[in-house]
Design a protein around this motif. Structure first.
Motif, mmCIF file in Angstrom:
data_model
loop_
_atom_site.group_PDB
_atom_site.id
_atom_site.type_symbol
_atom_site.label_atom_id
_atom_site.label_comp_id
_atom_site.label_asym_id
_atom_site.label_seq_id
_atom_site.Cartn_x
_atom_site.Cartn_y
_atom_site.Cartn_z
ATOM 1 N N ARG A 98 -77.729 26.376 -15.502
ATOM 2 C CA ARG A 98 -78.327 27.713 -15.605
ATOM 3 C C ARG A 98 -77.992 28.549 -14.370
ATOM 4 O O ARG A 98 -77.608 29.712 -14.464
ATOM 5 C CB ARG A 98 -79.850 27.628 -15.751
ATOM 6 C CG ARG A 98 -80.346 27.069 -17.054
ATOM 7 C CD ARG A 98 -81.806 27.462 -17.294
ATOM 8 N NE ARG A 98 -82.673 27.225 -16.141
ATOM 9 C CZ ARG A 98 -83.345 26.111 -15.908
ATOM 10 N NH1 ARG A 98 -83.200 25.079 -16.741
ATOM 11 N NH2 ARG A 98 -84.130 26.000 -14.857
ATOM 12 N N GLY A 99 -78.148 27.953 -13.215
ATOM 13 C CA GLY A 99 -77.883 28.683 -11.972
ATOM 14 C C GLY A 99 -76.437 29.103 -11.844
ATOM 15 O O GLY A 99 -76.136 30.209 -11.391
ATOM 16 N N ALA A 149 -75.192 32.949 -11.796
ATOM 17 C CA ALA A 149 -74.467 33.465 -10.630
ATOM 18 C C ALA A 149 -73.177 34.148 -11.046
ATOM 19 O O ALA A 149 -72.826 35.222 -10.525
ATOM 20 C CB ALA A 149 -74.171 32.314 -9.660
ATOM 21 N N VAL A 150 -72.471 33.557 -12.011
ATOM 22 C CA VAL A 150 -71.216 34.156 -12.490
ATOM 23 C C VAL A 150 -71.482 35.516 -13.123
ATOM 24 O O VAL A 150 -70.805 36.516 -12.832
ATOM 25 C CB VAL A 150 -70.513 33.208 -13.482
ATOM 26 C CG1 VAL A 150 -69.338 33.922 -14.159
ATOM 27 C CG2 VAL A 150 -70.028 31.955 -12.781
ATOM 28 N N LEU A 151 -72.468 35.581 -14.005
ATOM 29 C CA LEU A 151 -72.729 36.823 -14.731
ATOM 30 C C LEU A 151 -73.288 37.902 -13.804
ATOM 31 O O LEU A 151 -72.936 39.085 -13.936
ATOM 32 C CB LEU A 151 -73.696 36.565 -15.890
ATOM 33 C CG LEU A 151 -73.140 35.705 -17.027
ATOM 34 C CD1 LEU A 151 -74.224 35.385 -18.050
ATOM 35 C CD2 LEU A 151 -71.972 36.411 -17.712
ATOM 36 N N GLU A 152 -74.142 37.525 -12.882
ATOM 37 C CA GLU A 152 -74.736 38.520 -11.983
ATOM 38 C C GLU A 152 -73.710 39.069 -10.998
ATOM 39 O O GLU A 152 -73.679 40.276 -10.731
ATOM 40 C CB GLU A 152 -75.915 37.905 -11.230
ATOM 41 C CG GLU A 152 -77.139 37.695 -12.105
ATOM 42 C CD GLU A 152 -78.268 36.990 -11.362
ATOM 43 O OE1 GLU A 152 -79.422 37.110 -11.819
ATOM 44 O OE2 GLU A 152 -77.995 36.314 -10.342
ATOM 45 N N SER A 153 -72.853 38.200 -10.476
ATOM 46 C CA SER A 153 -71.889 38.656 -9.476
ATOM 47 C C SER A 153 -70.703 39.382 -10.094
ATOM 48 O O SER A 153 -70.203 40.358 -9.544
ATOM 49 C CB SER A 153 -71.387 37.464 -8.652
ATOM 50 O OG SER A 153 -70.694 36.538 -9.490
ATOM 51 N N SER A 164 -78.453 41.587 -15.472
ATOM 52 C CA SER A 164 -79.772 41.108 -15.088
ATOM 53 C C SER A 164 -80.036 39.850 -15.904
ATOM 54 O O SER A 164 -80.152 39.910 -17.126
ATOM 55 C CB SER A 164 -80.834 42.168 -15.383
ATOM 56 O OG SER A 164 -82.131 41.645 -15.207
ATOM 57 N N VAL A 165 -80.116 38.694 -15.243
ATOM 58 C CA VAL A 165 -80.180 37.411 -15.933
ATOM 59 C C VAL A 165 -81.568 36.801 -15.799
ATOM 60 O O VAL A 165 -82.147 36.760 -14.705
ATOM 61 C CB VAL A 165 -79.125 36.430 -15.377
ATOM 62 C CG1 VAL A 165 -79.220 35.087 -16.097
ATOM 63 C CG2 VAL A 165 -77.724 37.020 -15.537
ATOM 64 N N ASN A 181 -65.069 30.618 -16.175
ATOM 65 C CA ASN A 181 -65.818 31.829 -15.808
ATOM 66 C C ASN A 181 -65.300 33.058 -16.545
ATOM 67 O O ASN A 181 -66.076 33.895 -17.013
ATOM 68 C CB ASN A 181 -65.736 32.057 -14.299
ATOM 69 C CG ASN A 181 -66.477 30.986 -13.516
ATOM 70 O OD1 ASN A 181 -67.182 30.167 -14.102
ATOM 71 N ND2 ASN A 181 -66.313 30.984 -12.203
ATOM 72 N N ALA A 182 -63.991 33.185 -16.650
ATOM 73 C CA ALA A 182 -63.399 34.352 -17.314
ATOM 74 C C ALA A 182 -63.794 34.385 -18.784
ATOM 75 O O ALA A 182 -64.089 35.457 -19.343
ATOM 76 C CB ALA A 182 -61.882 34.334 -17.168
ATOM 77 N N GLU A 183 -63.794 33.220 -19.424
ATOM 78 C CA GLU A 183 -64.172 33.149 -20.844
ATOM 79 C C GLU A 183 -65.636 33.547 -21.024
ATOM 80 O O GLU A 183 -65.988 34.313 -21.935
ATOM 81 C CB GLU A 183 -63.953 31.739 -21.370
ATOM 82 C CG GLU A 183 -64.325 31.577 -22.846
ATOM 83 C CD GLU A 183 -64.235 30.136 -23.310
ATOM 84 O OE1 GLU A 183 -64.292 29.917 -24.539
ATOM 85 O OE2 GLU A 183 -64.127 29.231 -22.461
#
Length: 452
Positions: free
Chosen positions: A13-14, A18-22, A27-28, A106-108
């Motif tokens: 989850r973390g 982190a990937v989506l927020e950065s 907002s996750v 991460n890109a996917e």
């Protein structure tokens, strides 16, 4: 973009958060179990939910089934460490947006989540545009050259760029909605919806559903879920006409929505965040209404940061010729007319208790019923010249053989003539006759009239 991640592994989850927020600025929100994820989906609005298939209490597929049955308007992406075809097919059949196998790149992850959020945004925008299209009036621009109307236009220009609430005050028929539309068109929100509602035209139960939307089955007749006008106006302008007619109970609900920026559909537990500029209008003195206890002071202060008074037509008589020319040029109003100087003088001197709406009604009636192309003072209705309504209002033709007829027969012929002149457009005919559609339909039945 609001994203919910449902996974029982805190490290995963973390990492995903982190990937989506950065990388996307999302907002996750995180949930460590299926029950926690479903509770969040039921009470908050998310654009996308990334749900693990293998959870200790509920599987991701069970959450999908529940979300669709509960009409949760969130795009769901299924995440699993067991990338088998059967699970993918089941997830897609249940309405999942996509299927990602762990460990994912991460890109996917970024690409799939972004596309899912875009789909959600497009769906919401389409719903909002449908609401807007259903309520479009096609009203014209503000017309006039008088100092009074020039001052109104100058104030509109000054306040349009801000997001401050505006209260437009003026008598009925002065064009308060035109002022609201002009503010919207000159504002940074011009590309977003302008949505209007008359707060005095509906009972509380219907007004609440119109403003905030409702869930399927929330009340008798709610056969489908529907977004409210606040959601439809998201990013744009909400025009609350006749806000002074709103009941005390609805004033409380409106104040809560304006203060929090959140709306809750009738029958829903979830809240929806909206960004709406409010322009309200009233023919009443709201400060006096508040002093007399009929309007809440806190709501009055909330909607009246800027007050724009709209002058009645009798205080801007110099604009009457401009308005007449404008209405004569409107399409679909019958044959062309011109007003003789004596007729225009009468129109300019008249008090216009119904303001611009009364003038527009007179022009339309004359274009339909007046015989000839020039309107003189003697052709105007009695209130303009102190005499009974003259030939300009096209009284019914005398009966054959010049014999006398009953009042009912005179009325029958007049109704028939107006319907014929409007091509049996009942809405226009009702406006000319100054009756509602229900009354007009009753007269058609009583007089046994039928279109040719």
């Amino acid at each position: 973009m609001r994203v919910l991640i449902v996974d029982d592994d805190a490290d995963i989850r973390g990492l995903l958060a982190a990937v989506l927020e950065s990388d996307t600025g999302a907002s996750v929100t995180e949930a460590g179990s299926g029950a926690e994820g479903m509770a969040l989906l039921a009470h908050e609005e998310f654009d996308v939910a990334v749900v693990d298939v293998q959870l200790p209490d509920h599987s991701g597929l069970e959450i999908l089934r529940w979300a669709r049955a509960a009409e949760i308007d969130t795009e769901l992406i299924v995440l699993t460490g067991h990338a088998d075809v059967e699970t993918a097919v089941q997830a897609m059949r249940l309405g999942a947006y996509d299927f990602i196998a762990k460990p994912c790149k991460n890109a996917e992850l970024r690409e799939v989540v972004a596309k899912a959020a875009e789909k959600k945004a497009l769906r919401r925008e389409n719903s909002a545009l449908k609401e807007v299209v259903n309520r479009r009036d096609g009203l014209p621009n503000i017309v006039g050259q008088s100092p009074e109307i020039r001052e109104v236009l100058a104030v509109i220009t000054r306040v349009a760029a801000s997001d401050s609430p505006v209260l437009v005050q003026g008598e009925s028929g002065t064009g308060k909605e035109l002022v609201a539309r002009s503010i919207h068109l000159q504002s940074p929100r011009t590309a977003r919806p302008f949505v209007s509602i008359n707060c005095g035209a509906l009972p509380d139960s219907l007004l609440e559903s119109e403003l905030f939307g409702h869930k399927k089955g929330a009340f008798s007749g709610a056969i489908t879920s529907r977004i409210g006008l606040f959601e439809a106006a998201n990013g744009g302008t909400m025009f609350l006409d006749e806000i002074g007619e709103m009941s005390p109970a609805m004033q409380v609900r409106l104040l809560r929505a304006l203060d929090s920026g959140e709306v809750r559909r009738v029958g829903e537990e979830r809240v929806f965040h909206v960004d709406v500029r409010v322009v309200a209008a009233t023919a009443k003195d709201l400060s006096r209404e508040a002093a007399d206890g009929r309007f809440r002071w806190d709501l009055f202060y909330r909607v009246s940061t800027i007050v724009i008074p709209v002058p009645p037509l009798r205080r801007r008589r110099g604009d009457v010729p401009h308005l007449v020319e404008h209405f004569l040029g409107s399409r679909g109003r019958g044959h062309s007319l011109r007003f003789a100087p004596d007729a225009m003088a009468r129109l300019t001197d008249y008090g216009w208790p119904g303001n611009i709406r009364e003038l527009r009604n007179l022009i339309e009636r004359l274009q339909i019923l007046h015989e000839g192309h020039e309107v003189r003072a003697a052709h105007l209705p009695g209130e303009f010249n102190g005499a009974p309504a003259a030939a300009g209002t096209a009284a019914p033709a005398p009966a054959e053989g010049n014999y006398l007829v009953s009042l009912a027969e005179v009325e029958r012929r007049h109704v028939d003539r107006v319907l014929s002149a409007t091509g049996w457009n009942k809405a226009r005919a009702a406006r000319v006759l100054e009756v509602d559609i229900k009354t007009l339909n009753k007269k058609i039945r009583d007089f046994k009239l039928a279109p040719p």
